[in-house]
Scaffold this active site. Structure first.
Site, mmCIF file in Angstrom:
data_model
loop_
_atom_site.group_PDB
_atom_site.id
_atom_site.type_symbol
_atom_site.label_atom_id
_atom_site.label_comp_id
_atom_site.label_asym_id
_atom_site.label_seq_id
_atom_site.Cartn_x
_atom_site.Cartn_y
_atom_site.Cartn_z
ATOM 1 N N ALA A 1 1.961 -9.840 110.867
ATOM 2 C CA ALA A 1 3.051 -10.080 111.821
ATOM 3 C C ALA A 1 2.741 -11.280 112.696
ATOM 4 O O ALA A 1 3.584 -12.165 112.885
ATOM 5 C CB ALA A 1 3.283 -8.834 112.668
ATOM 6 N N ARG B 1 3.468 10.901 102.402
ATOM 7 C CA ARG B 1 2.099 11.076 102.899
ATOM 8 C C ARG B 1 1.924 12.317 103.769
ATOM 9 O O ARG B 1 0.921 13.010 103.665
ATOM 10 C CB ARG B 1 1.679 9.823 103.670
ATOM 11 C CG ARG B 1 1.502 8.634 102.761
ATOM 12 C CD ARG B 1 1.196 7.358 103.525
ATOM 13 N NE ARG B 1 0.932 6.271 102.596
ATOM 14 C CZ ARG B 1 0.666 5.027 102.969
ATOM 15 N NH1 ARG B 1 0.646 4.720 104.256
ATOM 16 N NH2 ARG B 1 0.438 4.091 102.064
#
Length: 636
Positions: free
Chosen positions: A45, A331
């Site tokens: 980012a 997950r």
């Protein structure tokens, strides 16, 4: 009084971002050089944002505590990056990626942000291919895809088991090109210790030079945080040891609201804890679940070698419980299922572990195919465990990995402090209560390459912030506060090391704010964290000086922040009387043991305002679902 305004544009969801880009104000190219922007962090980012803003003509200061941007933790991502290219012609689309992400997050994320993420995902792949990122390709030269959890299409682009590294090298090359051109100034080995707020807006930062120990001031008209998540509050996690929450936590204490801190992700495929002296845990990519089958013995206390356990005595529990998704279940579900079988006494050879077995895939495809796909992961496994996973099943167990919570941001990725933008894992915006695999890299690059470069310009035009000298009283005040904190840490001279207290905190967090939580445990752990924080400030021993390299001092400041953040995580978990995604309250589950949401009372973002240490005020951003219908999440 803080009023949360998500600034979601009007109109159909598919048109929101396109229309918003057109309606935002632009900065004249000749005026861009008049603006200074600070970017903290040089992972995917941060590096992509700094490179893009520099190329646009802004004066960018990029700051990292590493000796090179290449060491940012993005480099550790293994499995891949999602995009809705539909190269496999298997029914994928922007809308399907959007829906899978909303559903995967258990309907606790903002629709508009998630749709934008899915929309720009295709641009990311084009950008990275143009940079030369060596994505895996099929025999004919086309980009290859594989599947990840929570999806029934193959949309994940990958570079063997080192996708994060290759993507970061692409962003790094773009960043260094701008450094060479002079539009970006790169400062390494500096750690942000405070945010400077002037007249209610973010106007700079105070950093510590980790080599000389000096405090340095940096002024700008906008500050961008891209500093990652806070999994290291658990001490043992898949994050690198230096990953920390200090930048976002210090910004939180200056007025930035912290959203959904209890939404943490426990990754199902990590190497089990092997000893008390361990400092971190190792991730085994979720991509392994494409071809590996997860199982345990049907018999409790079975100590036999896995290869000696016959097929009819094996329980492929994910395939049994979730036949539609099987080993590629999301997950949170996969991690809780592993905990269930271990709690039943069926862990691999009596350990806190389950088996990940490639026998069938090797028989079906051949060892060379598995080696091509996952070779470096098998090498990592053998280096650490000494076992050959081509011949013996891997042993895996869930571990803290990613944090969906973070600083609250609006649609423009701006926090509640004007001029403070937050990107990637440091913000809360896209993943709700559970992130799907291969979406972290997607979010980091989407925010940096394709969102913030637009929204920062709009802020600069609308707010017209002027340059502020680093001699301003607020800079002096912030620096003085940091000096006082450093002196206090060095003066305690107690009996306990920083790591001893961090480990104690980690155990408390794992046991009571980990894979499952309950009201009794959360109330207990809030008091226990407060007592531990008191012990830290009375009895920690920080050796060395502040005038030199001092990693003990660095860790002490980070652990001091974790001791406050850990409490907020427990407070948030106690406040949310429902189960959703990675937040599993034992009191709120279905008869089958699945998460039981309460959409009537908790379909909101919990944004916490810092009042004083141990005291926060709750603000709520109601989540409105206009495009998808709220349903019970099912992967069966």
């Amino acid at each position: 009084m803080i009023k949360l305004d998500s600034k979601i544009p009007a109109g159909p969801i598919a048109d929101k971002w396109t229309n918003h880009k057109f309606n935002m104000k632009l900065v004249n190219p000749a005026n861009k050089r008049k603006y200074d922007i600070i970017v903290i962090g040089t992972g995917l980012a941060g590096a992509s944002a700094a490179a893009t803003l520099g190329e646009l003509g802004y004066n960018v200061t990029a700051i990292t505590f590493h000796d090179s941007p290449r060491r940012a933790h993005s480099i550790a991502a293994q499995g891949g990056i999602n995009a809705a290219k539909n190269y496999q012609n298997d029914g994928d689309s922007v809308y399907r990626l959007f829906y899978d992400t909303i559903k995967g997050g258990d309907f606790r994320s903002r629709e508009a942000n998630v749709y934008r993420l899915a929309e720009v995902s295709n641009n990311i792949i084009d950008q990275c291919v143009a940079q030369g990122v060596p994505f895996a390709r099929e025999y004919g030269g086309y980009l290859d895809n594989r599947s990840f959890g929570g999806a029934q299409v193959s949309r994940t682009f990958y570079a063997r088991g080192q996708t994060g590294q290759q993507l970061l090298l692409g962003a790094y090359s773009a960043l260094m090109r701008q450094v060479n051109k002079g539009t970006v100034k790169l400062f390494t080995r500096r750690e942000m210790l405070d945010l400077v707020v002037i007249d209610g807006a973010a106007r700079g930062v105070i950093c510590r030079n980790l080599v000389t120990g000096e405090l340095e001031r940096y002024s700008a008209q906008a500050v961008l945080l891209a500093t990652g998540g806070y999994s290291n509050v658990f001490f043992l996690s898949t994050n690198a040891m230096n990953c920390n929450a200090t930048a976002i936590w210090r910004a939180h204490k200056k007025g930035a609201l912290f959203a959904n801190p209890c939404f943490t992700q426990i990754h199902p495929t990590c190497l089990p804890v092997h000893g008390e002296g361990q400092s971190k845990l190792t991730l085994m990519s979720e991509s392994l679940r494409n071809d590996g089958r997860i199982w345990v013995s049907k018999k409790p206390g079975d100590m036999r070698h896995p290869n000696d356990i016959p097929e009819d005595e094996r329980d492929y529990y994910l395939e049994r419980k979730y036949p539609s998704f099987g080993n590629l279940s999301p997950r949170d579900i996969s991690s809780r299922s592993a905990k269930e079988v271990v709690d039943e006494g069926r862990g691999a050879q009596g350990q806190e572990a389950v088996y990940l077995d490639f026998r069938d895939a090797i028989n079906r495809l051949g060892k060379n195919v598995i080696e091509e796909k996952y070779g470096n992961l098998f090498e990592i496994y053998k280096t650490i465990t000494g076992e050959n996973a081509y011949e013996v099943p891997m042993k895996i167990y869930p571990a803290p990995h990613y944090t969906m919570g973070g600083l609250w941001v609006d649609y423009n990725l701006m926090s509640t402090i004007p001029g403070l933008f937050v990107m990637g894992e440091a913000n809360f915006s896209d993943h709700g209560a559970n992130r799907l695999g291969a979406s972290a890299l997607m979010q980091g690059l989407a925010d940096g390459y394709f969102v913030v470069p637009y929204t920062v310009g709009d802020y600069l035009v609308n707010y017209k912030p002027v340059k502020v000298s680093t001699d301003h009283n607020e800079f002096q005040k912030a620096e003085s506060q940091i000096n006082d904190l450093v002196k206090k840490l060095l003066s305690i001279k107690g009996k306990h090391t920083v790591d001893e207290i961090h480990k104690k905190l980690g155990r408390l967090m794992w046991n009571k704010v980990g894979m499952s939580r309950n009201e009794k445990g959360l109330k207990e752990v809030i008091n226990e964290i407060r007592e531990l924080r008191e012990e830290f400030w009375k009895d920690v021993n920080v050796v060395g000086s502040d005038k030199d390299i001092n990693q003990c001092l660095e860790r002490a400041g980070r652990v001091a922040d974790y001791l406050e953040l850990g409490e907020l995580m427990a407070v948030d978990a106690l406040n949310r009387n429902e189960s959703c995604g990675g937040h599993f309250r034992e009191e709120y589950q279905t008869e089958e043991g699945e998460a039981l949401r309460n959409d009537d009372d908790y379909a909101y973002v919990a944004a916490w305002e810092f009042d004083s240490v141990g005291k926060w005020n709750l603000h709520k951003e109601e989540l409105k679902f206009e495009t998808v219908k709220l349903t019970t999440r099912s992967y069966k």
